[in-house]
Design a protein around this motif. Sequence first.
Motif, short mmCIF file in Angstrom:
data_model
loop_
_atom_site.label_atom_id
_atom_site.label_comp_id
_atom_site.label_asym_id
_atom_site.label_seq_id
_atom_site.Cartn_x
_atom_site.Cartn_y
_atom_site.Cartn_z
N UNK A 164 0.82 -1.22 0.00
CA UNK A 164 0.00 0.00 0.00
C UNK A 164 0.85 1.27 0.00
N UNK A 165 2.00 1.23 0.67
CA UNK A 165 2.88 2.40 0.69
C UNK A 165 3.39 2.69 -0.71
N UNK A 166 3.78 1.64 -1.45
CA UNK A 166 4.24 1.82 -2.82
C UNK A 166 3.12 2.34 -3.71
N UNK A 167 1.93 1.76 -3.57
CA UNK A 167 0.79 2.20 -4.39
C UNK A 167 0.45 3.65 -4.08
N UNK A 168 0.47 4.03 -2.81
CA UNK A 168 0.19 5.43 -2.45
C UNK A 168 1.20 6.37 -3.08
N UNK A 169 2.47 5.98 -3.04
CA UNK A 169 3.51 6.82 -3.63
C UNK A 169 3.30 6.98 -5.14
N UNK A 170 3.05 5.88 -5.82
CA UNK A 170 2.87 5.93 -7.26
C UNK A 170 1.58 6.66 -7.64
N UNK A 171 0.54 6.46 -6.86
CA UNK A 171 -0.73 7.14 -7.13
C UNK A 171 -0.57 8.65 -6.99
N UNK A 172 0.19 9.07 -5.99
CA UNK A 172 0.40 10.49 -5.74
C UNK A 172 1.27 11.14 -6.81
N UNK A 173 2.28 10.41 -7.26
CA UNK A 173 3.28 11.02 -8.13
C UNK A 173 3.08 10.76 -9.61
N UNK A 174 2.21 9.82 -9.97
CA UNK A 174 2.06 9.47 -11.39
C UNK A 174 0.59 9.40 -11.80
N UNK A 175 0.18 10.31 -12.67
CA UNK A 175 -1.17 10.28 -13.19
C UNK A 175 -1.40 9.03 -14.04
N UNK A 176 -0.37 8.58 -14.73
CA UNK A 176 -0.50 7.38 -15.57
C UNK A 176 -0.72 6.15 -14.69
N UNK A 177 -0.02 6.08 -13.57
CA UNK A 177 -0.25 4.95 -12.67
C UNK A 177 -1.68 5.00 -12.14
N UNK A 178 -2.15 6.17 -11.74
CA UNK A 178 -3.52 6.29 -11.23
C UNK A 178 -4.52 5.79 -12.27
N UNK A 179 -4.32 6.17 -13.51
CA UNK A 179 -5.24 5.78 -14.59
C UNK A 179 -5.30 4.26 -14.74
N UNK A 180 -4.14 3.62 -14.77
CA UNK A 180 -4.11 2.17 -15.00
C UNK A 180 -4.54 1.41 -13.75
N UNK A 181 -4.13 1.88 -12.57
CA UNK A 181 -4.50 1.22 -11.32
C UNK A 181 -6.02 1.21 -11.15
N UNK A 182 -6.68 2.31 -11.51
CA UNK A 182 -8.13 2.40 -11.37
C UNK A 182 -8.84 1.40 -12.27
N UNK A 183 -8.25 1.08 -13.41
CA UNK A 183 -8.84 0.10 -14.33
C UNK A 183 -8.75 -1.32 -13.80
N UNK A 184 -7.95 -1.54 -12.78
CA UNK A 184 -7.82 -2.81 -12.07
C UNK A 184 -7.43 -3.98 -12.97
N UNK A 185 -6.37 -3.85 -13.77
CA UNK A 185 -5.93 -5.01 -14.57
C UNK A 185 -5.33 -6.08 -13.67
N UNK A 186 -5.59 -7.33 -13.99
CA UNK A 186 -5.02 -8.46 -13.26
C UNK A 186 -4.65 -9.52 -14.28
N UNK A 187 -3.39 -9.84 -14.35
CA UNK A 187 -2.96 -10.86 -15.31
C UNK A 187 -1.60 -11.40 -14.88
N UNK A 188 -1.45 -12.71 -14.96
CA UNK A 188 -0.16 -13.33 -14.68
C UNK A 188 0.56 -13.55 -16.00
N UNK A 189 1.68 -12.87 -16.19
CA UNK A 189 2.44 -12.99 -17.42
C UNK A 189 3.63 -13.92 -17.19
N UNK A 190 3.52 -15.14 -17.72
CA UNK A 190 4.59 -16.11 -17.56
C UNK A 190 5.58 -16.08 -18.71
N UNK A 191 5.18 -15.47 -19.81
CA UNK A 191 6.07 -15.36 -20.97
C UNK A 191 5.53 -14.27 -21.88
#
Length: 277
Positions: free
Chosen positions: A193-220
């Motif tokens: 949560x501390x990392x997410x708070x930092x990125x949310x505060x400092x990066x509008x692009x992170x806020x945009x993508x985080x809000x979309x709630x992508x979830x995917x496991x990339x194995x390759x």
Amino acid sequence: MDSDLGEFLRSRRARIQPAEAGLREYGRRRVPGLRREEVAQLAGVSVDYYIRLEQGRGRNASDAVLDAVARALRLTDSERLHLYALARPSGTHLSGGGVYQATLRPGARLVLDSIAAPAFVLGRRMDVIAWNALGDKVSGFSSVPAAERNQARYLFLNPAAPDFYPDWETVAVETVAFLRRDAGLHPDDPALPALVDELTTRSAEFRRIWTAHPVEEKTHGSKRIRHTRAGMLEMGYESLLLPGDPDQLLVIYTAVPGSATAAALAALAESDTTAHV
């Protein structure tokens, strides 16, 4: 975590139109996608029960109910596992005063150093905890202060990242998807949560993508890197969980034999060049 579950379910029903689910549209829609009652109908549960689930009050939901909701919302396998993790948080217990300390065991270190391709190990929250010589020459991990060796922090806070990753948007979505999955698996990890708070505060692009709630496991997959000396590197990658520690992920970059990238990596391996990130 209750809010994470509700946010995830709302984001997934928002992407499905009633017609796509075989439902007839009626009335004025104040939100995009499916209504809660429509999800309940498709899943075969009561509206009140689904509302409780979306509010994080369905901790005793059965496998059958969660699977039905997953089918109704057309979740991928990774998203379905994320739904289970959010609906039934494991309450990971952390040692050391609640801080997860990642260390690479000596045997795994020997394996990492024996790999001829660029390779590195990620811990929780995409912290970079180890790398081999060619991995350092490609990504420049050793030039980054230890406290900042985190792939998400580099991607969203370092102005050089979009140039280093020509397909920045794709890499950014994959990175957020990894963090979302990590959050579901380790709900008691206070550093995430501390990392997410930092990125949310400092990066509008992170806020945009985080809000979309992508979830995917990339194995390759594939990845392009624009190296300061070696030029454009077009590589594949394989991600492997290290046996005995499910929180450590070995990432290996690959190049097609005989390709320009393979030649560039061979030259890089013989040089004293390290990427500056």
